[in-house]
Design an enzyme around this catalytic site. Structure first.
Site, PDB file in Angstrom:
ATOM      1  N   PRO A  12       8.589 -10.294   1.180  1.00 18.26           N
ATOM      2  CA  PRO A  12       8.178  -9.519   2.338  1.00 18.26           C
ATOM      3  C   PRO A  12       6.673  -9.311   2.461  1.00 18.26           C
ATOM      4  O   PRO A  12       5.988  -9.032   1.474  1.00 18.26           O
ATOM      5  CB  PRO A  12       8.890  -8.174   2.154  1.00 18.26           C
ATOM      6  CG  PRO A  12       9.302  -8.141   0.740  1.00 18.26           C
ATOM      7  CD  PRO A  12       9.498  -9.561   0.306  1.00 18.26           C
ATOM      8  N   ASN A  13       6.231  -9.464   3.697  1.00 17.41           N
ATOM      9  CA  ASN A  13       4.839  -9.213   4.122  1.00 17.41           C
ATOM     10  C   ASN A  13       3.858 -10.282   3.674  1.00 17.41           C
ATOM     11  O   ASN A  13       2.710 -10.283   4.122  1.00 17.41           O
ATOM     12  CB  ASN A  13       4.365  -7.813   3.671  1.00 17.41           C
ATOM     13  CG  ASN A  13       5.171  -6.726   4.323  1.00 17.41           C
ATOM     14  OD1 ASN A  13       5.294  -6.707   5.552  1.00 17.41           O
ATOM     15  ND2 ASN A  13       5.743  -5.850   3.549  1.00 17.41           N
ATOM     16  N   ARG A  20      -4.891  -8.999   6.603  1.00 18.14           N
ATOM     17  CA  ARG A  20      -5.283  -7.638   6.209  1.00 18.14           C
ATOM     18  C   ARG A  20      -5.505  -7.601   4.710  1.00 18.14           C
ATOM     19  O   ARG A  20      -5.086  -8.490   3.992  1.00 18.14           O
ATOM     20  CB  ARG A  20      -4.154  -6.648   6.557  1.00 18.14           C
ATOM     21  CG  ARG A  20      -4.060  -6.286   8.000  1.00 18.14           C
ATOM     22  CD  ARG A  20      -2.935  -5.286   8.196  1.00 18.14           C
ATOM     23  NE  ARG A  20      -2.757  -4.462   6.991  1.00 18.14           N
ATOM     24  CZ  ARG A  20      -1.616  -3.831   6.670  1.00 18.14           C
ATOM     25  NH1 ARG A  20      -0.560  -3.950   7.431  1.00 18.14           N
ATOM     26  NH2 ARG A  20      -1.538  -3.096   5.586  1.00 18.14           N
ATOM     27  N   TYR A  25      -5.771  -9.089  -1.608  1.00 19.02           N
ATOM     28  CA  TYR A  25      -5.001 -10.337  -1.604  1.00 19.02           C
ATOM     29  C   TYR A  25      -5.832 -11.573  -1.253  1.00 19.02           C
ATOM     30  O   TYR A  25      -5.288 -12.676  -1.192  1.00 19.02           O
ATOM     31  CB  TYR A  25      -3.826 -10.222  -0.625  1.00 19.02           C
ATOM     32  CG  TYR A  25      -2.855  -9.118  -0.984  1.00 19.02           C
ATOM     33  CD1 TYR A  25      -2.162  -9.154  -2.189  1.00 19.02           C
ATOM     34  CD2 TYR A  25      -2.654  -8.034  -0.141  1.00 19.02           C
ATOM     35  CE1 TYR A  25      -1.290  -8.139  -2.548  1.00 19.02           C
ATOM     36  CE2 TYR A  25      -1.779  -7.019  -0.480  1.00 19.02           C
ATOM     37  CZ  TYR A  25      -1.096  -7.077  -1.671  1.00 19.02           C
ATOM     38  OH  TYR A  25      -0.234  -6.073  -2.024  1.00 19.02           O
ATOM     39  N   ASN A  75       7.213 -15.250  -5.658  1.00 25.20           N
ATOM     40  CA  ASN A  75       6.513 -13.977  -5.472  1.00 25.20           C
ATOM     41  C   ASN A  75       7.417 -13.174  -4.551  1.00 25.20           C
ATOM     42  O   ASN A  75       7.430 -13.393  -3.338  1.00 25.20           O
ATOM     43  CB  ASN A  75       5.137 -14.189  -4.849  1.00 25.20           C
ATOM     44  CG  ASN A  75       4.383 -12.871  -4.704  1.00 25.20           C
ATOM     45  OD1 ASN A  75       4.960 -11.790  -4.868  1.00 25.20           O
ATOM     46  ND2 ASN A  75       3.100 -12.953  -4.384  1.00 25.20           N
ATOM     47  N   ALA A  78       7.207  -6.804  -2.685  1.00 27.08           N
ATOM     48  CA  ALA A  78       7.637  -5.463  -3.101  1.00 27.08           C
ATOM     49  C   ALA A  78       9.046  -5.455  -3.680  1.00 27.08           C
ATOM     50  O   ALA A  78       9.387  -4.556  -4.467  1.00 27.08           O
ATOM     51  CB  ALA A  78       7.538  -4.506  -1.913  1.00 27.08           C
ATOM     52  N   GLU A  99       7.328 -16.221 -12.099  1.00 25.26           N
ATOM     53  CA  GLU A  99       7.046 -15.110 -11.177  1.00 25.26           C
ATOM     54  C   GLU A  99       5.529 -15.016 -10.998  1.00 25.26           C
ATOM     55  O   GLU A  99       4.799 -15.039 -11.995  1.00 25.26           O
ATOM     56  CB  GLU A  99       7.603 -13.826 -11.803  1.00 25.26           C
ATOM     57  CG  GLU A  99       7.275 -12.550 -11.050  1.00 25.26           C
ATOM     58  CD  GLU A  99       7.749 -11.301 -11.824  1.00 25.26           C
ATOM     59  OE1 GLU A  99       8.481 -11.436 -12.838  1.00 25.26           O
ATOM     60  OE2 GLU A  99       7.354 -10.192 -11.409  1.00 25.26           O
ATOM     61  N   HIS A 101       2.203 -12.970  -9.031  1.00 20.50           N
ATOM     62  CA  HIS A 101       1.648 -11.918  -8.174  1.00 20.50           C
ATOM     63  C   HIS A 101       0.173 -12.206  -7.965  1.00 20.50           C
ATOM     64  O   HIS A 101      -0.567 -12.455  -8.931  1.00 20.50           O
ATOM     65  CB  HIS A 101       1.857 -10.531  -8.790  1.00 20.50           C
ATOM     66  CG  HIS A 101       3.312 -10.228  -8.908  1.00 20.50           C
ATOM     67  ND1 HIS A 101       4.090  -9.967  -7.808  1.00 20.50           N
ATOM     68  CD2 HIS A 101       4.129 -10.259  -9.969  1.00 20.50           C
ATOM     69  CE1 HIS A 101       5.335  -9.823  -8.191  1.00 20.50           C
ATOM     70  NE2 HIS A 101       5.392 -10.008  -9.496  1.00 20.50           N
ATOM     71  N   SER A 103      -2.154 -10.165  -6.806  1.00 22.18           N
ATOM     72  CA  SER A 103      -2.981  -9.062  -7.315  1.00 22.18           C
ATOM     73  C   SER A 103      -2.558  -8.727  -8.747  1.00 22.18           C
ATOM     74  O   SER A 103      -1.473  -9.112  -9.200  1.00 22.18           O
ATOM     75  CB  SER A 103      -2.801  -7.827  -6.422  1.00 22.18           C
ATOM     76  OG  SER A 103      -1.455  -7.363  -6.474  1.00 22.18           O
ATOM     77  N   ARG A 108      -2.770  -1.513 -10.485  1.00 20.10           N
ATOM     78  CA  ARG A 108      -2.521  -0.814  -9.215  1.00 20.10           C
ATOM     79  C   ARG A 108      -1.601   0.396  -9.438  1.00 20.10           C
ATOM     80  O   ARG A 108      -1.527   0.915 -10.538  1.00 20.10           O
ATOM     81  CB  ARG A 108      -1.943  -1.821  -8.206  1.00 20.10           C
ATOM     82  CG  ARG A 108      -2.922  -2.981  -7.952  1.00 20.10           C
ATOM     83  CD  ARG A 108      -2.381  -3.948  -6.936  1.00 20.10           C
ATOM     84  NE  ARG A 108      -2.242  -3.328  -5.621  1.00 20.10           N
ATOM     85  CZ  ARG A 108      -1.551  -3.873  -4.618  1.00 20.10           C
ATOM     86  NH1 ARG A 108      -0.938  -5.040  -4.777  1.00 20.10           N
ATOM     87  NH2 ARG A 108      -1.471  -3.261  -3.456  1.00 20.10           N
TER      88      ARG A 108
HETATM   89  O1  CA2 Z   1       0.240  -9.118  -5.698  1.00 21.90           O
HETATM   90  C1  CA2 Z   1       1.258  -9.600  -5.205  1.00 21.90           C
HETATM   91  O2  CA2 Z   1       1.398 -10.806  -5.012  1.00 21.90           O
HETATM   92  C2  CA2 Z   1       2.388  -8.679  -4.747  1.00 21.90           C
HETATM   93  O3  CA2 Z   1       3.631  -9.329  -5.013  1.00 21.90           O
HETATM   94  C3  CA2 Z   1       2.200  -8.472  -3.256  1.00 21.90           C
HETATM   95  C4  CA2 Z   1       3.184  -7.476  -2.646  1.00 21.90           C
HETATM   96  C5  CA2 Z   1       3.187  -6.183  -3.443  1.00 21.90           C
HETATM   97  O4  CA2 Z   1       4.185  -5.302  -2.931  1.00 21.90           O
HETATM   98  C6  CA2 Z   1       3.432  -6.403  -4.913  1.00 21.90           C
HETATM   99  O5  CA2 Z   1       3.357  -5.168  -5.577  1.00 21.90           O
HETATM  100  C7  CA2 Z   1       2.389  -7.350  -5.484  1.00 21.90           C
HETATM  101  C8  CA2 Z   1       2.802  -7.109  -1.198  1.00 21.90           C
HETATM  102  C9  CA2 Z   1       2.505  -8.244  -0.319  1.00 21.90           C
HETATM  103  C10 CA2 Z   1       1.949  -7.690   0.956  1.00 21.90           C
HETATM  104  O6  CA2 Z   1       1.095  -8.644   1.479  1.00 21.90           O
HETATM  105  C11 CA2 Z   1       0.268  -8.265   2.485  1.00 21.90           C
HETATM  106  C12 CA2 Z   1      -0.627  -9.205   2.900  1.00 21.90           C
HETATM  107  C13 CA2 Z   1      -1.504  -8.907   3.901  1.00 21.90           C
HETATM  108  C14 CA2 Z   1      -1.484  -7.658   4.508  1.00 21.90           C
HETATM  109  C15 CA2 Z   1      -0.578  -6.723   4.079  1.00 21.90           C
HETATM  110  C16 CA2 Z   1       0.300  -7.026   3.065  1.00 21.90           C
END
Ligand code: CA2
Length: 147
Positions: A12-13, A20, A25, A75, A78, A99, A101, A103, A108
């Site tokens: 997701p996202n 953003r 990211y 990945n 969330a 897996e 990530h 970030s 965090r």
């Molecule tokens: O660091 C990562 O790759 C995460 O999997 C990214 C997830 C986060 O919930 C994990 O804790 C770590 C969130 C991805 C959201 O991506 C966005 C990208 C651009 C704007 C907003 C969100």
């Protein structure tokens, strides 16, 4: 002859990458990352099957769909921190799974420190930005059965 396929699954996202939060990211879009994965895998003799979903059940379906392929890079966004369903799907996988990530989740919020997935995958790469996907492909390729 068909080349072995590594699945690259994003949750997701992650379709919003590049739009953003570049400080967290980076500025690459998901399309950029998928192109990077394809080029990197190509050099190792693999094809990639890149998929993204914002829905937990769809990610479960994707894992089931690719579980007997050459390998999986995932990945789960969330859902990493919440999903017993994706973990249970990963337990059925017969290929190497890494897996990723983007970030450093450990630097965090506390709720990002625990992954339901880490205990059932081959390895984990965190905090290295989009390069993490290439490192994951290298690790999967090195462990993949190509017969
Ligand atoms: O660091 C990562 O790759 C995460 O999997 C990214 C997830 C986060 O919930 C994990 O804790 C770590 C969130 C991805 C959201 O991506 C966005 C990208 C651009 C704007 C907003 C969100």
């Amino acid at each position: 002859m068909a080349r072995p396929v590594i699945a690259v699954l994003n949750g997701p996202n992650l379709n919003l990458l590049g739009e953003r939060d570049p400080s967290v990211y980076g500025s690459e879009t998901l399309a950029d990352i998928e192109a990077r994965c394809a080029a990197y895998a190509d050099g190792l003799g693999f094809d990639v099957d890149c998929r993204q979903s914002n829905r937990e059940g769809e990610l479960v379906d994707m894992v089931q769909d690719v579980r007997h392929g050459a390998g999986i890079v995932i990945n789960a966004g969330a859902y990493t921190h919440t999903s017993v369903a994706i973990r249970d799907a990963l337990v059925t996988v017969t290929c190497p799974v890494v897996e990723v990530h983007i970030s450093n989740v450990h630097a965090r919020e506390r709720f990002r420190h625990y992954s339901y997935l880490s205990a059932v995958v081959t390895g984990v790469i965190v905090g290295l930005g989009p390069q993490g996907y290439e490192l994951a492909i290298a690790a999967v390729a090195a462990r993949a059965s190509t017969t």
